[in-house]
Motif scaffolding. Structure first.
Motif, PDB file in Angstrom:
ATOM      1  N   PRO A  80       0.802  -1.226   0.000  1.00  0.00           N
ATOM      2  CA  PRO A  80       0.000   0.000   0.000  1.00  0.00           C
ATOM      3  C   PRO A  80       0.836   1.278   0.000  1.00  0.00           C
ATOM      4  O   PRO A  80       0.277   2.371   0.022  1.00  0.00           O
ATOM      5  N   TRP A  81       2.171   1.156  -0.022  1.00  0.00           N
ATOM      6  CA  TRP A  81       3.043   2.318   0.147  1.00  0.00           C
ATOM      7  C   TRP A  81       3.689   2.734  -1.168  1.00  0.00           C
ATOM      8  O   TRP A  81       4.083   1.896  -1.985  1.00  0.00           O
TER       9      TRP A  81
ATOM     10  N   HIS B 134       5.681  -3.267   5.708  1.00  0.00           N
ATOM     11  CA  HIS B 134       5.188  -4.158   4.656  1.00  0.00           C
ATOM     12  C   HIS B 134       6.320  -4.982   4.048  1.00  0.00           C
ATOM     13  O   HIS B 134       6.140  -6.175   3.799  1.00  0.00           O
TER      14      HIS B 134
ATOM     15  N   ALA C 196      -3.944   3.460   3.721  1.00  0.00           N
ATOM     16  CA  ALA C 196      -3.021   2.953   4.729  1.00  0.00           C
ATOM     17  C   ALA C 196      -2.418   4.110   5.501  1.00  0.00           C
ATOM     18  O   ALA C 196      -2.049   5.131   4.919  1.00  0.00           O
TER      19      ALA C 196
ATOM     20  N   GLU D 280      -4.368  -0.821   7.492  1.00  0.00           N
ATOM     21  CA  GLU D 280      -4.600  -0.854   6.041  1.00  0.00           C
ATOM     22  C   GLU D 280      -6.049  -1.284   5.818  1.00  0.00           C
ATOM     23  O   GLU D 280      -6.493  -2.292   6.369  1.00  0.00           O
TER      24      GLU D 280
END
Length: 382
Positions: free
Chosen positions: A41-42, A63, A94, A112
């Protein structure tokens, strides 16, 4: 010496685990659930092609490789939003926090959440719907601890709580991640006797935990017994495993147009380049090879790109992923206070900032279908 022995033992254990638990991959494809645990999600690490297992830092380490969170100087907090497969309306949000709590220890937390939008309720009597909607939900909450064991060895662990739910069904599970980063100190730099810190090694084991099973009112229905009596009948739900994996990566950091500070015996540069390689051994799908490249100008601008390859990627019939391989990204940062006198850029080979900054991160992942994945992030580093 003790640290190296401990590192060697961990690598041996991970090797045994990978031989036994991770021997399946493509033959077991589709047998695991909770595949949202595989989604990055980054923005910074996804733009790097997930290749920076050996050099990821800050909250994004939760993550990719939790060991990198140990590089957090004081505090890092951020929020990222992903427009997932543009055209589907799916969003991934997130938020994370990493804070140093001691001389060598860092604590972190992340959440998240997936937003799938609203879906029409249907039934056997009304297959077209028209009697309301429901919203599915995926949520992952993580609590992390990372520690600097020495100048060259960093490690950490994350515990994750996983929840999936639809209208009247839900499933819950627990998982943990563990990882190590090692800065090799290979060779000598231009300043003389100082060991180089440009070659990094990282290894992580992720998503090892409980099986999950759906339960709730959606598993039952009203039926008739042989005698005609109305009775409630409940179906059984099959348990499913988590998508466990191991990642092993290297990174090499180059100071372009490097200059030597004779007084402090250090090498610094305003232009830096990071090259990263990573191998992912997936237990329930194809193994993957990642390569990434990142250029940084001082602490203001980072431009990065990556490529992820797996078996069958170029075959329409055999491809098992919607991603086509390439990813790109960039970061723009602005300092929150003036540079301390005498401090020079490029002393730190990680992407950690040497002073407080506010940063905007972006990445784009190319896909074979829909419109790719856009990820935007806002971050404050102290």
């Amino acid at each position: 010496g003790i640290m190296m022995i401990a590192l060697g033992l961990l690598l041996a254990v991970l090797g045994l685990i990978s031989t036994n638990l991770f021997a399946g991959n493509w033959q077991r494809a589709g047998q695991a659930g909770a595949s949202q645990l595989l989604i990055n999600p980054w923005a910074r690490s996804s733009g790097f092609g997930d290749a920076n297992v050996a050099c990821v830092t800050g909250y994004e380490s939760m993550h990719l490789n939790i060991a990198g969170m140990a590089f957090t100087k004081k505090l890092e907090v951020g929020f990222n939003n992903s427009q997932y497969f543009v055209g589907t309306g799916i969003q991934v949000n997130a938020a994370a926090l990493a804070v140093r709590v001691g001389e060598n220890s860092v604590l972190g937390a992340m959440v998240e959440a997936f937003n799938w939008g609203e879906i029409d309720r249907t039934s056997e009597a009304m297959p077209e719907g028209g009697f309301g909607t429901f919203k599915p939900g995926y949520t992952v909450i993580g609590l992390s601890y990372a520690r600097e064991f020495s100048n060259s060895i960093f490690g950490g662990i994350t515990v994750k709580i996983i929840n999936e739910h639809i209208d009247n069904l839900s499933a819950n599970g627990f998982a943990f991640d563990a990882g190590i980063q090692y800065i090799t100190g290979f060779g000598k730099d231009k300043a003389g006797n100082r060991k180089r810190d440009n070659l990094h090694f990282g290894i992580t084991m992720k998503n090892v935990g409980t099986t999950m099973k759906y339960s709730g009112d959606g598993m039952s229905f009203v039926g008739l017994s042989p005698t005609g009596t109305s009775m409630s009948v409940e179906n059984r739900s099959q348990e499913f495993e988590l998508p466990s994996l191991i990642k092993i990566g290297f990174s090499y950091h180059i100071k372009l147009a490097a200059k030597v500070d004779e007084e402090e015996e250090t090498v610094y540069s305003n232009h830096n380049l990071a090259i990263a390689l990573n191998f992912t051994s997936n237990s329930f799908t194809n193994d993957q090879f990642h390569i990434g490249l990142e250029y940084s100008f001082m602490e203001y601008l980072f431009i990065r790109g990556g490529y992820t390859y797996e078996k069958g990627l170029y075959s329409v019939d055999n491809c098992m992923t919607a991603f086509s391989g390439p990813s790109v990204g960039m970061t723009l940062q602005a300092p929150l206070k003036k540079k301390e006198e005498g401090t020079k850029y490029g002393l730190n080979t990680t992407s950690c900032s040497t002073r407080p900054v506010i940063g905007v991160d972006y990445s784009y992942r190319f896909t074979n279908v829909f419109g790719g994945v856009h990820t935007f992030g806002l971050r404050v580093t102290m």
